[in-house]
Design a protein around this motif. Structure first.
Motif, PDB file in Angstrom:
ATOM      1  N   LEU A  38       0.842  -1.208   0.000  1.00 40.90           N
ATOM      2  CA  LEU A  38       0.000   0.000   0.000  1.00 40.90           C
ATOM      3  C   LEU A  38       0.872   1.251   0.000  1.00 40.90           C
ATOM      4  O   LEU A  38       0.625   2.210  -0.736  1.00 40.90           O
ATOM      5  N   GLU A  42       1.165   4.125  -2.872  1.00 40.04           N
ATOM      6  CA  GLU A  42       1.017   5.560  -2.589  1.00 40.04           C
ATOM      7  C   GLU A  42       2.236   6.332  -3.075  1.00 40.04           C
ATOM      8  O   GLU A  42       2.100   7.477  -3.547  1.00 40.04           O
ATOM      9  N   GLU A  83     -14.186  14.645 -18.950  1.00 36.09           N
ATOM     10  CA  GLU A  83     -14.552  15.863 -18.230  1.00 36.09           C
ATOM     11  C   GLU A  83     -13.350  16.694 -17.839  1.00 36.09           C
ATOM     12  O   GLU A  83     -13.493  17.737 -17.217  1.00 36.09           O
ATOM     13  N   ARG A  99      -1.291  -4.250  -3.725  1.00 29.47           N
ATOM     14  CA  ARG A  99      -2.334  -3.261  -3.485  1.00 29.47           C
ATOM     15  C   ARG A  99      -2.478  -2.399  -4.715  1.00 29.47           C
ATOM     16  O   ARG A  99      -1.487  -2.050  -5.366  1.00 29.47           O
ATOM     17  N   VAL A 104      -8.407  10.296  -8.427  1.00 32.28           N
ATOM     18  CA  VAL A 104      -8.900  11.158  -9.511  1.00 32.28           C
ATOM     19  C   VAL A 104      -8.389  12.558  -9.214  1.00 32.28           C
ATOM     20  O   VAL A 104      -8.582  13.083  -8.114  1.00 32.28           O
ATOM     21  N   LEU A 391      -9.268  14.839  -6.137  1.00 30.27           N
ATOM     22  CA  LEU A 391     -10.722  14.801  -5.960  1.00 30.27           C
ATOM     23  C   LEU A 391     -11.175  13.561  -5.216  1.00 30.27           C
ATOM     24  O   LEU A 391     -12.116  13.606  -4.429  1.00 30.27           O
ATOM     25  N   SER A 392     -10.511  12.433  -5.495  1.00 31.66           N
ATOM     26  CA  SER A 392     -11.006  11.176  -4.926  1.00 31.66           C
ATOM     27  C   SER A 392      -9.846  10.197  -4.784  1.00 31.66           C
ATOM     28  O   SER A 392      -8.926  10.197  -5.613  1.00 31.66           O
ATOM     29  N   TRP A 393      -9.896   9.375  -3.734  1.00 31.18           N
ATOM     30  CA  TRP A 393      -8.853   8.358  -3.481  1.00 31.18           C
ATOM     31  C   TRP A 393      -9.582   7.107  -3.012  1.00 31.18           C
ATOM     32  O   TRP A 393     -10.447   7.171  -2.141  1.00 31.18           O
ATOM     33  N   GLN A 394      -9.259   5.968  -3.589  1.00 28.73           N
ATOM     34  CA  GLN A 394      -9.894   4.743  -3.123  1.00 28.73           C
ATOM     35  C   GLN A 394      -9.020   3.534  -3.432  1.00 28.73           C
ATOM     36  O   GLN A 394      -8.211   3.553  -4.365  1.00 28.73           O
ATOM     37  N   VAL A 395      -9.214   2.477  -2.633  1.00 29.49           N
ATOM     38  CA  VAL A 395      -8.562   1.199  -2.884  1.00 29.49           C
ATOM     39  C   VAL A 395      -9.423   0.439  -3.879  1.00 29.49           C
ATOM     40  O   VAL A 395     -10.639   0.385  -3.737  1.00 29.49           O
TER      41      VAL A 395
ATOM     42  N   SER B  66      -9.965   5.841   3.020  1.00 31.28           N
ATOM     43  CA  SER B  66     -10.807   6.104   1.845  1.00 31.28           C
ATOM     44  C   SER B  66     -11.941   7.071   2.136  1.00 31.28           C
ATOM     45  O   SER B  66     -12.713   7.400   1.244  1.00 31.28           O
ATOM     46  N   SER B  90     -15.110   7.238  -0.794  1.00 28.82           N
ATOM     47  CA  SER B  90     -15.246   7.759  -2.152  1.00 28.82           C
ATOM     48  C   SER B  90     -15.254   6.599  -3.130  1.00 28.82           C
ATOM     49  O   SER B  90     -14.463   5.658  -3.023  1.00 28.82           O
ATOM     50  N   GLY B  92     -15.321   7.385  -6.533  1.00 28.51           N
ATOM     51  CA  GLY B  92     -14.840   7.912  -7.805  1.00 28.51           C
ATOM     52  C   GLY B  92     -15.505   9.237  -8.121  1.00 28.51           C
ATOM     53  O   GLY B  92     -16.128   9.856  -7.268  1.00 28.51           O
ATOM     54  N   VAL B  93     -15.355   9.653  -9.368  1.00 28.06           N
ATOM     55  CA  VAL B  93     -15.876  10.951  -9.803  1.00 28.06           C
ATOM     56  C   VAL B  93     -16.734  10.734 -11.036  1.00 28.06           C
ATOM     57  O   VAL B  93     -16.345  10.003 -11.950  1.00 28.06           O
ATOM     58  N   VAL B  98     -17.883  14.105  -6.897  1.00 28.88           N
ATOM     59  CA  VAL B  98     -17.367  12.924  -6.206  1.00 28.88           C
ATOM     60  C   VAL B  98     -18.541  12.071  -5.742  1.00 28.88           C
ATOM     61  O   VAL B  98     -19.477  12.579  -5.114  1.00 28.88           O
ATOM     62  N   ARG B 198      -7.967  10.452   3.106  1.00 34.11           N
ATOM     63  CA  ARG B 198      -7.410  10.883   1.827  1.00 34.11           C
ATOM     64  C   ARG B 198      -8.388  11.722   1.008  1.00 34.11           C
ATOM     65  O   ARG B 198      -7.983  12.415   0.091  1.00 34.11           O
ATOM     66  N   ASN B 199      -9.663  11.638   1.318  1.00 29.91           N
ATOM     67  CA  ASN B 199     -10.627  12.374   0.500  1.00 29.91           C
ATOM     68  C   ASN B 199     -11.098  13.628   1.186  1.00 29.91           C
ATOM     69  O   ASN B 199     -10.968  13.760   2.393  1.00 29.91           O
TER      70      ASN B 199
END
Lengths: 491, 199
Positions: A38, A42, A83, A99, A104, A391-395, B66, B90, B92-93, B98, B198-199
Motif C-alpha cells: 500500500l 502511494e 470531463e 495493493r 482522480v 478529488l477522490s482516493w480509493q482502494v 478512503s 469515495s 470515484g468521480v 465525487v 485521503r478524500n
C-alpha cells in the motif's frame, strides 16, 4: 526396528510443527507485505502527481517494466477523463503483498484564485456593491449572472446594506451571488438590504496566501517615463515607471514588468491575447484619480498584477504598516485578471469593473462596486504554479497482470524474466522535452530532446515546457516519414 | 583374569548405572521437549494475537483512509474519544462530482465483560449489513482504567478497547486485542496509529 519407528514418528511430529510454524510466519509476513505494498502504491501516486505538476501525463512505469521503490515495485496508469480530470491507477507490489489504489485528479488549481475575492484579515463590501460569478471559458458574462462568486477571509466579512432608505425600491441593495466564507473564528456582519445567495459557512481551515516569487530580472533602467509607449514580448525591470495624464502605456504579452514604483496618471492598457502579462510592483502603487486601467484582451487568465510589501524603505527594514500614500488605487475602466496584494489593504473603487480574482491583506469593495469572480481563474497559470487537485482516493481491485497474480517476490520474478525495474525518477513515460526559454543574454532559445542532456544552468527565464513520450514521438516521426515518402512517389 | 563366558550377563552395578543414565537423559529430553513446546505455544500465541491486531487495524485504517474527513462523525477531540465512527468512502468521480458510498460505521460493541469490533454498512437502516472484525477487544485500552485519568499517557482518558480521536483530517485509532494465553491468563497487545483521510 523400534528405534526406526520412534525416529520416524518424531520426525513426522517435527515436520508438522515446522509446517504449522512456517504457515504462521507466512501469514505474518503477508500482512506486513500487504501494508508495504500500500505504501509503495502511494509512493507511485506521489510520483505520478509530481509528473502532472511538471506537465507530464502521469504515466510512470508499466506492468512489463515497473518502477522500483525500496524492496518493491510499482507502476501508474494515467487516463484522461472526457470531463478534464485524470484517473491515476497505481499498483504496488512488495514480496507477496499487492495493493492497487486509484486517485482522480483535477488538473491545476491556482491557489490564489481558489479563494476568489479574498482578504486575509477581513473583507468589507460596501452598500450597493454586487459580487457575482461567471466562467469566461463557457459563456458570455454580459448575458447573465451566475451564483459562483467566492468571498473568503480568515477574519470577518462585513456587508453594508441600506439601513435607512426612504424609498426601498430606489435604494441600492447589496448582492453576493455565491458563497461568503468568513474565517474559522470569523463572523459575517450583514446589514439589512444585503442578499447572499450561497453558503455562509465559515472556513474549516485558515487559508494562507501563497508566496509569489518575483522574477529576478536585470535592471533595464532607473526612473522612466513610459507615457505613450507600447511594450511587448519583453521582460523589464525598472526602479520607477511613470504614465502621464492623457497618455497610454500598452503592455502586450508575453511580458513581465517588475518595478519598485508605478505611478499612473494616464491609462494603462493590458493585452494578454498572445501571452501572459505579469506586472510586479514592489514599493509604491499609485493609480491616481483620473487614471484608467483598460483591457484589450478578454480572458482574465492571462493578466496578473502583484503587489509586494509596499512602502518598504529602501534601507531594507520592513514597514510595520503600509503608508497611506504607498497604495492609491482610483482608476476607472475594466480589469480582467488577477490582482494580488497580500500585504496591503486594497479598495476596489466603484469606477473600476473587475473580472477575475482579487486578494489582499484586507479587501474593501467601495459602495456600488461591481466585481465578478471568473471560475476560469482556477486554471490560470499566473503568479504561482497551478497544482493538480486531488478529488477522490480509493482502494480498488488488483489489475489482471501476470506479475500481480503470481504472488512471488516481484523483484525475483522480474530478474527471472531478465527485466530490470527502472529507478522511480527515470520511469516517467515522457523524457523528451520542448523548452522555450531566454538565456542569460536575454536571447530567446528553443530546445527539444532528452531532459538529462540539457544544462538547466543555461536558462534565465523559462517561458514554456512541453513533455513528450519518446515512443509516441518515434511513432509519429515514422508516420511523417512514410507520408513524405508517399508524397514523393506521387510526384 | 578370566574372560566372561558367551552367556555372561550384566552385573547389577552396570544395570543400575545404565538405568540412572537413561533416567537422567529421559528427564532432560522431557524438560527440553516441554520447554520447547511451551515456547512454541507461546510464540504461536503471540504471533496469532499480533496478527489479529494487525489485521483488524489494517481493515480499520483502509476504511478510514478512503473516507472524507468532512463526513466523519461523531467528532471527538482528545482527551475525549469515540468508540464508534460513521463515514462514507469515495467511489470515484462522475460528471465532475465525487460519488460517495452508503454510510458505513466501525464500532466497539460490548459483549458481557468484553467487546468486539464490528463494521456496518447502512447502520440502523433496514438493509444493514455487518461483519465482525474481532471478538477479542476488552472493555478498556491496555493500561487504562475507568478513573477519569489518562493512565496510559496517550492523551485520551478512559478509552475503550477500540477508540478514535480526531485532529482535523487525522484520525487516531487506538486498539487493544486480548486473548487467553497458554497458562489461562488474559494477555493484551495494543496498536495505535494515525490515519489521514485521503478524500
Amino acid at each position: 526396528m523400534a528405534s526406526l519407528l520412534v525416529v520416524t514418528i518424531v520426525a513426522g511430529l517435527g515436520a508438522g510443527l515446522v509446517s504449522v510454524q512456517s504457515s504462521i510466519n507466512r501469514r505474518h509476513a503477508q500482512g506486513i507485505h500487504n501494508r508495504q505494498a500500500l505504501y509503495v502504491a502511494e509512493a507511485g501516486l506521489s510520483e505520478a502527481f509530481l509528473a502532472l505538476c511538471v506537465g507530464k501525463s502521469g504515466n510512470v512505469g508499466t506492468a512489463a517494466k515497473p518502477a522500483m521503490w525500496g524492496s518493491g515495485v510499482y507502476w501508474v496508469e494515467a487516463t484522461q477523463d472526457p470531463e478534464g480530470s485524470i484517473l491515476l491507477n497505481s499498483t504496488g507490489l512488495v514480496g507477496g503483498g499487492r495493493r492497487s489504489i486509484t486517485a482522480v485528479v483535477r488538473a491545476g488549481s491556482n491557489p490564489v484564485a481558489e479563494s476568489g475575492f479574498f482578504g486575509m484579515d477581513g473583507v468589507t463590501i460596501g452598500e450597493g456593491a454586487i459580487v457575482d460569478g461567471c466562467d469566461s471559458t463557457l459563456d458570455n458574462y454580459e448575458d447573465e449572472l451566475t451564483p459562483s462568486a467566492r468571498v473568503t477571509s480568515n477574519g470577518d466579512i462585513t456587508l453594508h446594506g441600506n439601513l435607512v432608505a426612504k424609498d426601498r425600491e430606489a435604494a441600492a441593495e447589496t448582492f453576493v451571488y455565491g458563497n461568503v466564507s468568513p474565517g474559522v473564528e470569523g463572523v459575517i456582519v450583514s446589514e439589512p438590504g444585503v442578499q447572499i445567495s450561497g453558503s455562509t459557512f465559515p472556513l474549516t481551515d485558515e487559508v494562507s496566501a501563497p508566496a509569489i516569487p518575483v522574477p529576478d530580472l536585470p535592471l533595464s533602467g532607473g526612473s522612466v517615463d513610459l507615457s505613450g509607449s507600447s511594450l511587448s514580448d519583453v521582460d523589464l525591470r525598472y526602479e520607477a515607471v511613470q504614465i502621464n495624464a492623457g497618455t497610454t502605456l500598452t503592455l502586450k504579452g508575453p511580458l513581465t514588468l517588475v518595478v519598485d514604483t508605478l505611478e499612473v496618471d494616464g491609462t494603462l492598457e493590458l493585452d494578454g491575447a498572445d501571452g501572459k502579462v505579469e506586472v510586479f510592483v514592489l514599493r509604491d502603487f499609485r493609480f491616481r484619480a483620473g487614471s484608467a486601467l483598460e483591457m484589450i484582451s478578454v480572458l482574465p487568465t492571462q493578466v496578473g498584477i502583484f503587489l509586494g510589501d509596499l512602502g518598504e524603505p529602501s534601507g531594507g527594514a520592513k514597514a510595520i504598516e503600509t503608508p497611506e500614500d504607498a497604495l492609491v488605487f482610483l482608476p476607472t475602466g475594466t480589469f480582467r485578471g488577477m490582482l494580488f496584494a497580500p500585504f496591503s489593504d486594497l479598495t476596489i473603487p466603484a469606477s473600476l469593473r473587475v473580472f477575475g480574482s482579487v486578494g489582499g491583506k484586507t479587501i474593501t469593495l467601495a459602495p456600488g462596486a461591481r466585481v465578478t469572480f471568473d471560475e476560469a481563474m482556477l486554471n490560470a497559470d499566473l503568479g504561482v504554479d497551478t497544482l493538480p487537485q486531488l478529488l477522490s482516493w480509493q482502494v480498488v481491485e488488483l489489475p489482471d497482470e501476470d506479475l500481480v497474480s503470481s504472488r512471488l517476490d516481484p523483484l525475483l520474478q522480474l530478474k527471472l524474466q531478465g527485466v530490470e525495474p527502472v529507478q522511480s525518477a527515470q520511469a516517467h513515460a515522457e523524457s523528451v522535452v520542448q523548452l522555450e526559454y531566454r538565456d542569460h543574454t536575454n536571447v530567446k532559445r528553443h530546445y527539444t530532446g532528452d531532459i538529462s542532456a540539457f544544462d538547466l544552468n543555461d536558462v534565465y527565464v523559462l517561458e514554456s515546457v512541453k513533455w513528450q513520450d519518446p515512443v509516441t514521438l518515434e511513432f509519429f516521426g515514422k508516420l511523417k516519414a512514410k507520408h513524405d515518402e508517399d508524397d514523393e512517389d506521387e510526384q | 583374569m578370566q574372560r566372561p563366558g558367551p552367556n555372561a550377563g550384566f552385573t547389577l552395578l552396570e544395570i543400575m548405572i545404565a538405568l540412572t543414565i537413561m533416567a537422567l537423559v529421559a528427564v532432560n529430553i522431557t524438560m527440553v521437549t516441554r520447554t520447547g513446546s511451551q515456547a512454541a505455544r507461546s510464540g504461536a500465541f503471540w504471533q496469532t494475537l499480533n496478527d489479529e491486531a494487525d489485521q483488524t487495524l489494517d481493515r480499520i485504517t483502509l476504511a478510514l483512509m478512503s473516507s472524507d474527513a468532512d463526513n466523519l462523525y461523531p467528532i471527538a477531540i482528545a482527551p475525549l474519544y469515540t468508540n464508534e465512527v460513521t463515514y462514507s468512502v469515495s467511489l470515484g468521480v462522475e460528471n465532475g462530482e465525487v460519488i460517495t458510498s452508503s454510510p458505513e460505521s466501525i464500532s466497539w460493541e460490548q459483549q458481557e465483560d468484553r467487546g468486539r469490533v464490528r463494521w456496518f454498512e447502512n447502520p440502523g437502516l433496514p438493509d444493514e449489513r455487518s461483519v465482525t472484525w474481532s471478538n477479542w477487544v476488552p472493555m478498556f485500552f491496555a493500561g487504562e482504567t475507568f478513573n477519569g485519568e489518562d493512565d496510559n499517557e496517550n492523551a485520551v482518558v478512559d478509552e475503550t478497547g477500540l477508540a478514535f480521536d480526531m485532529q482535523g483530517e487525522l484520525v487516531n485509532v487506538h486498539l487493544t486485542i486480548e486473548r487467553q494465553g497458554p497458562e489461562g491468563e488474559w494477555l493484551p497487545t495494543t496498536r495505535s496509529v494515525q490515519v489521514t483521510c485521503r478524500n
